[in-house]
Design an enzyme around this catalytic site. Structure first.
Site, PDB file in Angstrom:
ATOM      1  N   TYR A  27     -11.361  -2.532   3.683  1.00 25.38           N
ATOM      2  CA  TYR A  27     -10.382  -2.056   4.655  1.00 25.38           C
ATOM      3  C   TYR A  27     -11.159  -1.670   5.909  1.00 25.38           C
ATOM      4  O   TYR A  27     -11.880  -0.680   5.916  1.00 25.38           O
ATOM      5  CB  TYR A  27      -9.651  -0.851   4.058  1.00 25.38           C
ATOM      6  CG  TYR A  27      -8.493  -0.295   4.857  1.00 25.38           C
ATOM      7  CD1 TYR A  27      -8.550  -0.131   6.238  1.00 25.38           C
ATOM      8  CD2 TYR A  27      -7.327   0.115   4.212  1.00 25.38           C
ATOM      9  CE1 TYR A  27      -7.497   0.387   6.952  1.00 25.38           C
ATOM     10  CE2 TYR A  27      -6.258   0.656   4.922  1.00 25.38           C
ATOM     11  CZ  TYR A  27      -6.350   0.793   6.288  1.00 25.38           C
ATOM     12  OH  TYR A  27      -5.311   1.327   7.001  1.00 25.38           O
TER      13      TYR A  27
ATOM     14  N   GLU B 145       0.871  -1.172   0.000  1.00 26.13           N
ATOM     15  CA  GLU B 145       0.000   0.000   0.000  1.00 26.13           C
ATOM     16  C   GLU B 145       0.905   1.219   0.000  1.00 26.13           C
ATOM     17  O   GLU B 145       1.724   1.386   0.915  1.00 26.13           O
ATOM     18  CB  GLU B 145      -0.898  -0.016   1.238  1.00 26.13           C
ATOM     19  CG  GLU B 145      -1.917   1.093   1.280  1.00 26.13           C
ATOM     20  CD  GLU B 145      -2.720   1.066   2.569  1.00 26.13           C
ATOM     21  OE1 GLU B 145      -3.089   2.153   3.036  1.00 26.13           O
ATOM     22  OE2 GLU B 145      -2.961  -0.031   3.121  1.00 26.13           O
TER      23      GLU B 145
ATOM     24  N   ASP C 101      -5.025  10.889   8.596  1.00 22.57           N
ATOM     25  CA  ASP C 101      -3.720  10.413   9.046  1.00 22.57           C
ATOM     26  C   ASP C 101      -3.286  11.087  10.334  1.00 22.57           C
ATOM     27  O   ASP C 101      -3.524  12.278  10.553  1.00 22.57           O
ATOM     28  CB  ASP C 101      -2.665  10.665   7.961  1.00 22.57           C
ATOM     29  CG  ASP C 101      -2.946   9.877   6.705  1.00 22.57           C
ATOM     30  OD1 ASP C 101      -3.345   8.705   6.846  1.00 22.57           O
ATOM     31  OD2 ASP C 101      -2.782  10.420   5.598  1.00 22.57           O
TER      32      ASP C 101
END
Length: 275
Positions: free
Chosen positions: A175, A49, A60
Site C-alpha cells: 500500500y 477494504e 486518518d
C-alpha cells in the site's frame, strides 16, 4: 492462492488497474454499512477494504475520523465487523476483503483469537498501520501463519535502506501512501507516484496499490495508469456523510448515491489504460 493474489493476477491478465474501496465498518449503522459493503463489488470494486473503528486513528483525516466516531456511537465492535464479513461471504465468495485499522482493538480482542476468527469469517488480509516491521512477531508473522496476507504501507520517505524491512514479511500487495500526512489531506502527483511504484515493484516483487488523496475520477485515472490498484477512502466516506440526515440516519436513496460515487471512481480506474 489467496483471493488477493488471484485478483491481482486477473487484473494483470485484463491489463488494467484494480479499484479498492475503503469504508468504515458500522458507518452510519450496522445495517446500512453491511448493505453498502455487499453492493460495492457490483459498483466495480475489486477489493474491499473495511475499517475497524478505533478511538484514536492517528493516520486518518477528519472525514474518516468522523466515520469511526459514527460507527462507535452506533455500537460497532470488532465482533460485529467480523460478523459483517461472514454475512458478505454468504453472497460473495470471490471479492477479497482486507481489514484496516490499529492494533489496540485487536490486542484487546486477543491476537490469536482474532486471527482465527478473521480467517473463519472470510477475511483475506490485514493492514495494521501502527505495527512497524520491528514488531512483526506481534501480529504479522502469526497472521501469515494463519493464512492471512499482512499488507504493509510504504511512503514517500521509505528509502532504500528501509524498504527491505518493510517488504520482508509483507504479502498480498504494498500500500503506497502517495502523500505525506493523513488521509484526504492533499492530491498525489502522478509523475512522483509513477517513479515510486516502479521502485516498490522492483524492491518487493509485489503489486502496488496507491492511496491517500484520491478524491476524483480524474485523479483515480491518472494513478491507475501506473499503479496495480487505486485505493479510495475519504471520497466514498464523504459521500456517506453527505447522505445522512441531521440525526445521522441514511437519507432516501443512500445506497444508490454512495455506490454511484464509488462506481464513477472505479470506472475511471478501469478505463485509464485504454485512454
Amino acid at each position: 492462492m489467496s483471493r488477493i493474489q488471484a485478483r491481482f493476477e486477473a487484473l494483470a491478465a485484463e491489463g488494467r488497474a484494480g479499484f479498492v474501496s475503503f469504508v468504515m465498518a458500522g458507518d452510519p449503522d450496522y445495517d446500512a454499512s453491511l448493505a453498502l459493503i455487499k453492493a460495492l463489488p457490483g459498483a466495480g470494486v475489486d477489493i474491499l477494504e473495511i475499517g475497524m473503528p478505533f478511538t484514536d486513528p492517528m493516520a486518518d483525516g477528519p472525514t474518516i475520523q468522523a466515520a469511526g466516531i459514527r460507527a462507535l456511537k452506533g455500537g460497532q465492535t470488532l465482533v460485529k465487523t467480523l460478523e459483517m464479513v461472514r454475512a458478505l461471504r454468504v453472497e460473495n465468495a470471490e471479492t477479497p476483503v482486507v481489514l484496516m485499522g490499529y492494533y489496540n482493538p485487536i490486542f484487546s480482542y486477543g491476537a490469536a483469537r482474532f486471527l482465527e476468527d478473521a480467517k473463519a469469517a472470510g477475511v483475506d488480509g490485514l493492514i495494521v498501520v501502527d505495527l512497524p516491521p520491528e514488531e512483526d512477531a506481534e501480529l504479522c508473522l502469526p497472521a501469515r501463519a494463519a493464512g492471512l496476507d499482512f499488507i504493509r504501507l510504504a511512503t514517500p520517505t521509505t528509502d532504500e535502506k528501509r524498504l527491505p524491512k518493510v517488504a520482508a514479511n509483507t504479502s498480498g500487495f504494498i500500500y503506497y501512501v502517495s502523500i505525506a500526512g493523513v488521509t484526504g489531506a492533499a492530491v498525489p502527483k502522478p509523475a512522483e507516484v509513477r517513479a515510486a511504484v516502479k521502485r516498490l515493484r522492483e524492491g518487493t516483487g509485489l503489486p502496488v496499490a496507491v492511496g491517500f488523496g484520491v478524491r476524483t475520477p480524474e485523479t483515480a485515472a491518472a494513478l491507475a495508469k501506473h499503479a496495480d490498484a487505486v485505493i479510495v477512502g475519504s471520497a466514498i466516506v464523504k459521500a456517506i456523510e453527505d447522505n445522512l440526515t441531521l440525526k445521522g440516519t441514511p437519507r432516501a436513496g443512500f445506497l444508490k448515491k454512495v455506490t454511484a460515487v464509488a462506481a464513477a471512481l472505479a470506472e475511471a480506474a478501469r478505463k485509464a489504460r485504454a485512454a
